[in-house]
Scaffold this motif. Structure first.
Motif, PDB file in Angstrom:
ATOM      1  N   PRO A 184       0.846  -1.195   0.000  1.00 46.63           N
ATOM      2  CA  PRO A 184       0.000   0.000   0.000  1.00 46.63           C
ATOM      3  C   PRO A 184       0.880   1.244   0.000  1.00 46.63           C
ATOM      4  N   THR A 185       0.361   2.360  -0.455  1.00 48.22           N
ATOM      5  CA  THR A 185       1.136   3.595  -0.517  1.00 48.22           C
ATOM      6  C   THR A 185       0.330   4.754   0.063  1.00 48.22           C
ATOM      7  N   PHE A 186       1.052   5.730   0.616  1.00 49.89           N
ATOM      8  CA  PHE A 186       0.452   6.923   1.184  1.00 49.89           C
ATOM      9  C   PHE A 186       1.208   8.124   0.627  1.00 49.89           C
ATOM     10  N   HIS A 187       0.481   9.185   0.304  1.00 53.24           N
ATOM     11  CA  HIS A 187       1.066  10.293  -0.432  1.00 53.24           C
ATOM     12  C   HIS A 187       0.658  11.629   0.185  1.00 53.24           C
ATOM     13  N   PHE A 188       1.581  12.590   0.130  1.00 51.79           N
ATOM     14  CA  PHE A 188       1.311  13.965   0.541  1.00 51.79           C
ATOM     15  C   PHE A 188       2.203  14.874  -0.287  1.00 51.79           C
ATOM     16  N   GLY A 189       1.673  16.008  -0.698  1.00 48.84           N
ATOM     17  CA  GLY A 189       2.488  16.910  -1.480  1.00 48.84           C
ATOM     18  C   GLY A 189       1.982  18.329  -1.456  1.00 48.84           C
ATOM     19  N   VAL A 190       2.893  19.267  -1.720  1.00 49.00           N
ATOM     20  CA  VAL A 190       2.582  20.683  -1.897  1.00 49.00           C
ATOM     21  C   VAL A 190       3.190  21.111  -3.223  1.00 49.00           C
ATOM     22  N   LEU A 191       2.369  21.688  -4.079  1.00 49.56           N
ATOM     23  CA  LEU A 191       2.793  22.116  -5.412  1.00 49.56           C
ATOM     24  C   LEU A 191       2.646  23.630  -5.550  1.00 49.56           C
ATOM     25  N   PHE A 192       3.559  24.220  -6.296  1.00 47.14           N
ATOM     26  CA  PHE A 192       3.499  25.640  -6.602  1.00 47.14           C
ATOM     27  C   PHE A 192       3.592  25.775  -8.108  1.00 47.14           C
ATOM     28  N   GLY A 193       2.672  26.572  -8.709  1.00 47.00           N
ATOM     29  CA  GLY A 193       2.694  26.618 -10.153  1.00 47.00           C
ATOM     30  C   GLY A 193       2.013  27.826 -10.739  1.00 47.00           C
ATOM     31  N   TYR A 194       1.760  27.718 -12.040  1.00 51.88           N
ATOM     32  CA  TYR A 194       1.186  28.806 -12.835  1.00 51.88           C
ATOM     33  C   TYR A 194       0.050  28.241 -13.669  1.00 51.88           C
ATOM     34  N   ALA A 195      -1.044  28.997 -13.776  1.00 50.15           N
ATOM     35  CA  ALA A 195      -2.213  28.573 -14.554  1.00 50.15           C
ATOM     36  C   ALA A 195      -2.576  29.654 -15.557  1.00 50.15           C
ATOM     37  N   LYS A 196      -3.155  29.230 -16.656  1.00 49.26           N
ATOM     38  CA  LYS A 196      -3.606  30.211 -17.651  1.00 49.26           C
ATOM     39  C   LYS A 196      -4.841  29.689 -18.388  1.00 49.26           C
TER      40      LYS A 196
END
Length: 225
Positions: A213-225
């Motif tokens: 089994p796997t467990f995930h956590f993340g924080v992303l920073f980005g740009y949208a258009k």
């Protein structure tokens, strides 16, 4: 080392606090986005995520991750109570994920995803690959090369903050599973501490499967258009 780890987790907590303390639009208002993962940069894990709008609240998501080789040996004796026969820090690894994000009205989303990972390390030493925590007499070192392929699925839950200037911050967690295929080529087996190489017909080649089994956590920073 402990101080560096403390600073790393402090940075993550600070990022999470900032994420949940700003005002945002009530729903996504962009066609596509590009984001970089922040949480694992200190581990030399470069994660890039691209999304493309399919319908009003539905987006295609594609993730590419590149993890670069960090060490050429690992010592199980330095890890309390654990024997790690597949050390993450030895790998060069590529990860690919693809799925669909479904947004709610408050920028929460859920994203079922398929995953494929491919990794390898070459001619690395794992000290005390077999580690009897009660005595060194039965400990054994392995020098080997390993190829690892993984297939699986993740269910992600995320919250997107999208700002007037097109920047975004995305926090997610997830649960999943993966099947793992290993191919090993063992070139040395020796007792601990070093006292010669055991007499085998090298290389010893092994193939085997695993599941986890796997467990995930993340924080992303980005740009949208």
């Amino acid at each position: 080392m402990t101080k560096k780890i403390s600073h790393f987790y402090f940075l993550q907590l600070l990022l999470v606090f900032l994420i949940f303390s700003q005002s945002v639009y009530s729903q996504p208002e962009f066609k596509r986005s590009y984001a970089l993962g922040l949480t694992n940069l200190t581990l030399l894990d470069l994660t890039f995520i691209f999304t493309q709008q399919l319908h009003e609240k539905t987006y295609l998501e594609v993730t590419n991750s590149f993890i670069y080789h960090k060490n050429d040996e690992h010592d199980n004796g330095a890890v309390l109570l654990l024997t790690i026969q597949d050390p993450y820090k030895l790998y060069d690894l590529y990860r690919f994920r693809i799925g669909v994000r479904y947004y709610s009205e408050k920028n929460f989303y859920v994203a079922p995803m398929l995953i494929f990972n491919a990794g390898r390390f070459n001619d690395c030493l794992i000290k005390r690959y077999i580690d009897d925590k009660g005595s060194d007499a039965k400990d054994v070192n392995y020098r080997l090369s390993r190829t690892r392929l993984e297939f699986g699925s993740i269910l992600k839950f995320g919250y997107l903050k999208y700002y007037n200037n097109h920047f975004l911050v995305d926090t997610y967690f997830g649960i999943g599973f993966k099947f793992k295929y290993f191919f090993d080529s063992i070139t040395e087996i020796s007792p601990w501490p070093f006292s010669g190489i055991a007499d085998y017909d090298y290389p010893i080649e092994k193939q085997y499967l695993g599941f986890m089994p796997t467990f995930h956590f993340g924080v992303l920073f980005g740009y949208a258009k």
